[in-house]
Design a protein around this motif. Sequence first.
Motif, PDB file in Angstrom:
ATOM      1  N   GLY A   1       0.777  -1.231   0.000  1.00  0.00           N
ATOM      2  CA  GLY A   1       0.000   0.000   0.000  1.00  0.00           C
ATOM      3  C   GLY A   1       0.806   1.278   0.000  1.00  0.00           C
ATOM      4  O   GLY A   1       0.330   2.314   0.471  1.00  0.00           O
TER       5      GLY A   1
ATOM      6  N   SER B   1      -5.688 -11.333  -5.725  1.00  0.00           N
ATOM      7  CA  SER B   1      -5.845 -10.751  -4.382  1.00  0.00           C
ATOM      8  C   SER B   1      -6.363  -9.316  -4.451  1.00  0.00           C
ATOM      9  O   SER B   1      -7.257  -8.933  -3.690  1.00  0.00           O
ATOM     10  N   LEU B   2      -5.810  -8.510  -5.363  1.00  0.00           N
ATOM     11  CA  LEU B   2      -6.245  -7.119  -5.481  1.00  0.00           C
ATOM     12  C   LEU B   2      -7.664  -7.037  -6.046  1.00  0.00           C
ATOM     13  O   LEU B   2      -8.450  -6.176  -5.633  1.00  0.00           O
TER      14      LEU B   2
ATOM     15  N   ALA C   1     -10.015  -9.265  -5.585  1.00  0.00           N
ATOM     16  CA  ALA C   1     -10.917  -9.707  -4.527  1.00  0.00           C
ATOM     17  C   ALA C   1     -11.149  -8.623  -3.482  1.00  0.00           C
ATOM     18  O   ALA C   1     -12.213  -8.570  -2.848  1.00  0.00           O
ATOM     19  N   LYS C   2     -10.158  -7.736  -3.296  1.00  0.00           N
ATOM     20  CA  LYS C   2     -10.327  -6.646  -2.335  1.00  0.00           C
ATOM     21  C   LYS C   2     -11.504  -5.740  -2.690  1.00  0.00           C
ATOM     22  O   LYS C   2     -12.140  -5.154  -1.819  1.00  0.00           O
ATOM     23  N   ASN C   3     -11.769  -5.610  -3.974  1.00  0.00           N
ATOM     24  CA  ASN C   3     -12.857  -4.753  -4.431  1.00  0.00           C
ATOM     25  C   ASN C   3     -14.192  -5.469  -4.486  1.00  0.00           C
ATOM     26  O   ASN C   3     -15.211  -4.866  -4.856  1.00  0.00           O
ATOM     27  N   LYS C   4     -14.206  -6.747  -4.131  1.00  0.00           N
ATOM     28  CA  LYS C   4     -15.448  -7.515  -4.135  1.00  0.00           C
ATOM     29  C   LYS C   4     -15.555  -8.260  -2.807  1.00  0.00           C
ATOM     30  O   LYS C   4     -15.012  -9.357  -2.654  1.00  0.00           O
ATOM     31  N   PRO C   5     -16.241  -7.692  -1.834  1.00  0.00           N
ATOM     32  CA  PRO C   5     -16.303  -8.308  -0.504  1.00  0.00           C
ATOM     33  C   PRO C   5     -16.943  -9.689  -0.489  1.00  0.00           C
ATOM     34  O   PRO C   5     -16.765 -10.441   0.472  1.00  0.00           O
TER      35      PRO C   5
ATOM     36  N   SER D   1     -13.519 -14.212  -1.198  1.00  0.00           N
ATOM     37  CA  SER D   1     -12.458 -14.311  -0.192  1.00  0.00           C
ATOM     38  C   SER D   1     -11.491 -15.412  -0.595  1.00  0.00           C
ATOM     39  O   SER D   1     -11.899 -16.524  -0.946  1.00  0.00           O
TER      40      SER D   1
ATOM     41  N   TYR E   1     -10.960 -20.291  -3.168  1.00  0.00           N
ATOM     42  CA  TYR E   1     -11.629 -19.026  -2.850  1.00  0.00           C
ATOM     43  C   TYR E   1     -13.118 -19.255  -2.670  1.00  0.00           C
ATOM     44  O   TYR E   1     -13.700 -20.208  -3.201  1.00  0.00           O
TER      45      TYR E   1
END
Length: 274
Positions: free
Chosen positions: A44, A130-131, A133-137, A140, A167
Amino acid sequence: MNGRRSPFMKTKNLMVLQERDKKIITLCHDYHFLSQEQIRLLAGFGCYARTNIRLRKLFDNEYLSRRFLPVFQGRSRILYFLGPRGAEIISEKSGIDSLKIKQKRKQLLEIKNFSLPHYLLINEFRLAFSLAAKNKPEISLKSWKTQKEIPLRLEEKEFYPDAYFIYGYREKLYSLFLEIDRSTETNKRFQGKVENYLKYGFDGYYRRQSGFQFFRVMIVCPSVARLKNLKKLIEQKTDKMFWLAVQGDISPEKILTRIWQRPAKDSVFSLLED
């Protein structure tokens, strides 16, 4: 001399270890090898300069080590992995015996230069997923294992995918094996790999060893031409289980979308559909 420090030599560069530093050390342990840009995205950092300053301090203080990926033109690309003092941090944090961590670090030191690009491509896939998935809660990433961590056992032999991950999406679990293709395998060898996966799935080995019934095999190809060739080879054996995409489409913006082709089908598919 131009006043620039050599990337090959450590200098006196005192630091106080911060939480973000520990995160970077953990990321390098988990991913094995990471480029500066991959670390910047995962940790980040907002800019390249701050990333470079912190990585330099972690290297100088032996929390991270470096490998250099040769290139045809320009400067070698720097790859970071766990350093001697970083192994101590991981041991304290995880409770894993430090000797085991140091042994894994030694194995990374012994990897040949020609294998390093393959590791980076595996990491590019994991990073993109991974990135995304961060935008789609509703998504996981449950687990991720690579290479020697996951021998797939048939009666007479073992074979090793590049990665295995699980996932969750909308209360359903998906399990996938990853194969990074670099156009180095012959058609015969690739078809042997296809046969291994078919036997592993349809003869019940996977269910007995994992408890899951089904899996997908994701194949990432360097070009459209290579994808078409591999797709034809797969179609000679099956129309199931295999999904193919081109390396250039493996990004956080695209990886979950309709970039994936399947044998004996003309349309493209998303990882978010059955």
